[in-house]
Design an enzyme around this catalytic site. Structure first.
Site, PDB file in Angstrom:
ATOM      1  N   GLY A 226       1.078  -1.132   0.263  1.00  0.00           N
ATOM      2  CA  GLY A 226       0.024   0.715   0.050  1.00  0.00           C
ATOM      3  C   GLY A 226       0.774   1.212   0.254  1.00  0.00           C
ATOM      4  N   TYR A 227       0.182   2.560  -0.232  1.00  0.00           N
ATOM      5  CA  TYR A 227       0.800   4.065   0.104  1.00  0.00           C
ATOM      6  C   TYR A 227       1.541   3.525  -1.251  1.00  0.00           C
ATOM      7  CZ  TYR A 227       1.885   8.265   2.270  1.00  0.00           C
ATOM      8  OH  TYR A 227       1.802   9.645   2.588  1.00  0.00           O
ATOM      9  N   LEU A 228       0.272   3.562  -2.189  1.00  0.00           N
ATOM     10  CA  LEU A 228       1.071   3.601  -3.282  1.00  0.00           C
ATOM     11  C   LEU A 228       1.630   5.003  -3.841  1.00  0.00           C
ATOM     12  CD1 LEU A 228      -2.404   1.597  -4.744  1.00  0.00           C
ATOM     13  CD2 LEU A 228      -0.332   0.749  -3.241  1.00  0.00           C
TER      14      LEU A 228
ATOM     15  N   HIS B  16       3.690   1.417  -7.989  1.00  0.00           N
ATOM     16  CA  HIS B  16       2.727   0.155  -7.854  1.00  0.00           C
ATOM     17  C   HIS B  16       2.375   0.188  -8.718  1.00  0.00           C
ATOM     18  CE1 HIS B  16       3.407   1.335  -3.626  1.00  0.00           C
ATOM     19  NE2 HIS B  16       3.571  -0.501  -3.572  1.00  0.00           N
TER      20      HIS B  16
ATOM     21  N   GLN C  82      14.381  -9.728  -4.083  1.00  0.00           N
ATOM     22  CA  GLN C  82      12.667 -10.358  -3.748  1.00  0.00           C
ATOM     23  C   GLN C  82      12.221 -10.578  -5.202  1.00  0.00           C
ATOM     24  OE1 GLN C  82       9.257  -7.984  -0.891  1.00  0.00           O
ATOM     25  NE2 GLN C  82       8.471  -7.885  -3.524  1.00  0.00           N
TER      26      GLN C  82
ATOM     27  N   VAL D  66      10.747   2.356 -12.079  1.00  0.00           N
ATOM     28  CA  VAL D  66      10.200   3.730 -11.233  1.00  0.00           C
ATOM     29  C   VAL D  66      10.745   4.771 -10.891  1.00  0.00           C
ATOM     30  CG1 VAL D  66       8.295   5.119 -11.717  1.00  0.00           C
ATOM     31  CG2 VAL D  66       7.750   2.697 -12.373  1.00  0.00           C
TER      32      VAL D  66
ATOM     33  N   MET E 146      11.548   5.131  -6.405  1.00  0.00           N
ATOM     34  CA  MET E 146      10.319   5.600  -5.889  1.00  0.00           C
ATOM     35  C   MET E 146      10.190   4.938  -4.659  1.00  0.00           C
ATOM     36  SD  MET E 146       7.473   7.384  -8.013  1.00  0.00           S
ATOM     37  CE  MET E 146       7.071   8.766  -9.407  1.00  0.00           C
TER      38      MET E 146
END
Ligand code: AMP
Length: 281
Positions: free
Chosen positions: A31-33, A37, A153, A176, A184
């Site tokens: 989250g906290y896109l 993402h 990962q 990105v 980011m």
């Protein structure tokens, strides 16, 4: 966009779609896109019938002294962004549903988890493998989308999917970056204006390493020594590691080849940042 919190509802919604032969994508996130993402969502949208984004700040991949409690969260804004990207389902389960009290099974991560982030963050990749494996089982996707930002990962997940015979294609998507080169990350919000400036040293160092290789120096330890000098010269920035690895095995070669990854991690104040770049020529 269907916002789903319960495992049962997720299964009920996906089952008929799977039976109808729809191709399903999963995009796991915490989250906290941001645009990183969203680029994964766009790749998934272009190649599948159904896109499932998961938002789960996974406690088992954080160390006891790490930022689990203060990890940034904004589910309302995330849902608005995903709606705009035509995502079909966002799955936001509570921690207690993914890990009920009795939960005690974990995945032993593959060899690619050794060293680098695996060394600095003990238990991290076991937590990642365990949660991704749970999410794969719940969603049963055809394709999984992961960012090259987290190169180790990605290599770990690829090997896990092979080893556990998941019938899932693992797709890596390019990093990105902000206009000035910073990769980011949801964690970039932690940075003060001064730290934000200091953080640029990581992408700059990696870029210089790539340029050194392009100019003919392919010796791995020489490139890394140069990089270490650059980062250690910046006050307020602490070097965790710099390394050059084969993108699949994550082993270090003596000389750089095309496709190898130059990766690094630094601490800027209390914020840990990672980045990497691939040698291309
Ligand atoms: P996170 O929410 O940080 O766990 O990241 C979720 C997914 O987004 C992972 O597969 C990340 O590698 C990917 N991701 C995060 N930041 C970026 C970025 N700057 N560019 C591309 N992918 C990213």
């Amino acid at each position: 966009l269907h916002i789903i919190q319960s495992i049962q509802e997720l299964r009920m919604r996906l089952c008929p779609l799977r039976q109808a032969g729809k191709q399903i994508a999963i995009v796991p996130t915490m989250g906290y896109l941001h645009e990183g993402h969203l680029s994964l969502c766009r790749a998934a949208r272009a190649e599948n019938d159904i896109v499932v984004v998961t938002i789960f700040v996974n406690p088992t991949q954080f160390g006891p002294k790490e930022d689990f409690d203060r990890y940034p969260r904004d589910e309302k804004r995330d849902a608005e962004l995903l709606e705009r990207e035509n995502v079909d389902i966002v799955f936001i389960p509570p921690v207690s549903d993914i890990y009920p009290q009795s939960h005690s099974t974990a995945i032993t991560p593959p060899a690619q988890s050794q060293g680098w982030c695996g060394a600095s963050r003990p238990g991290h990749f076991q937590g990642v493998c365990t949660v991704v494996s749970i999410l794969f089982n719940l969603v049963q996707p055809d394709r999984g989308y992961f960012g090259e930002k987290d190169a180790q990962q990605l290599a770990v997940i690829r090997q896990m999917a092979l080893d556990l015979h998941y019938p899932i294609e693992i797709i890596g998507c390019p990093i990105v970056r902000e206009k000035d080169g910073l990769a980011m990350s949801s964690r970039n919000v932690y940075l003060s204006p001064e730290e934000r400036r200091q953080s640029l040293i990581l992408s700059k160092t990696l870029k210089q390493g790539l340029e050194k290789a392009r100019s003919g120096c392919l010796n791995v330890s020489d490139i890394i020594k140069d990089g270490e000098k650059i980062i250690q010269s910046i006050t307020g920035v602490q070097l965790d590691y710099l390394g050059i690895v084969d993108q699949n095995t994550f082993m270090t070669p003596e000389r750089v080849s095309i496709g190898d990854v130059y990766l690094g991690a630094i601490l800027v104040g209390k914020t840990r940042l990672i980045d990497n770049m691939k040698f291309r020529v």
